[in-house]
Design a protein around this motif. Structure first.
Motif: not given
Length: 169
Positions: A61-81
């Motif tokens: 649950f938190n991964y989705v919230g952090f990726r798309y809300f808290t840190y949505r403006d952060r680097d999105k390259s390298g999603r696997t890493k």
């Protein structure tokens, strides 16, 4: 910009980040505690195993919230890493969180419902400090300053090009 103004901007940014992290974390806490208590009351799963399952549900649950809300403006390259690091640091946080519950339950025999909830909650609090530091430092890394400036400039240029000419208004 003066040093004082620059410090103020950095502190404002950090305060917004902490607030967003806290909002997602609070929702994750509710998911974690609800899943934990539901598992405890409806199954025969031992306390720490129920806690580990609840923690896993909250991590997803938190991964989705952090990726798309808290840190949505952060680097999105390298999603696997990013996901690999997120899961690695989440697992370390789960060890902290559930290690405290394990110690209270099996080390001291404090395994009543109120005691289990208290130590589960306390463990989440301690693990949250670790998670905040590790996620912002290693997982959701800030864009390099040059790239951030270029992104902002291109956004402003697009806005100017799309805006009607307001000369004489």
């Amino acid at each position: 910009m003066s040093e004082r103004a620059a410090l103020r901007v950095r502190l404002d940014r950090l305060a917004r980040e902490v607030a967003k992290f806290g909002a997602v974390g609070a929702m994750g806490l509710l998911v974690n505690m609800a899943a934990f208590n539901l598992l405890r009351q409806t199954t025969e799963i031992p306390v720490v195993r129920a806690s580990l399952l609840a923690t896993l549900i909250a991590i997803l649950f938190n991964y989705v919230g952090f990726r798309y809300f808290t840190y949505r403006d952060r680097d999105k390259s390298g999603r696997t890493k990013e996901l690999t690091l997120f899961l690695l640091f989440s697992a370390a946080g789960a060890v902290i969180e559930n290690g405290i519950l394990y110690t209270a339950t099996y080390g001291f025999g404090w395994d009543g419902p109120l005691q289990s909830n208290f130590f589960k909650f306390f463990g989440i609090g301690v693990a949250t400090l670790f998670r905040f530091w590790s996620y912002r430092t290693w997982v959701f890394r800030a864009l390099p300053a040059r790239e951030a400036v270029q992104t902002a400039e291109s956004f402003l240029e697009q806005r100017r090009a799309a805006a009607p000419d307001r000369v004489g208004s």
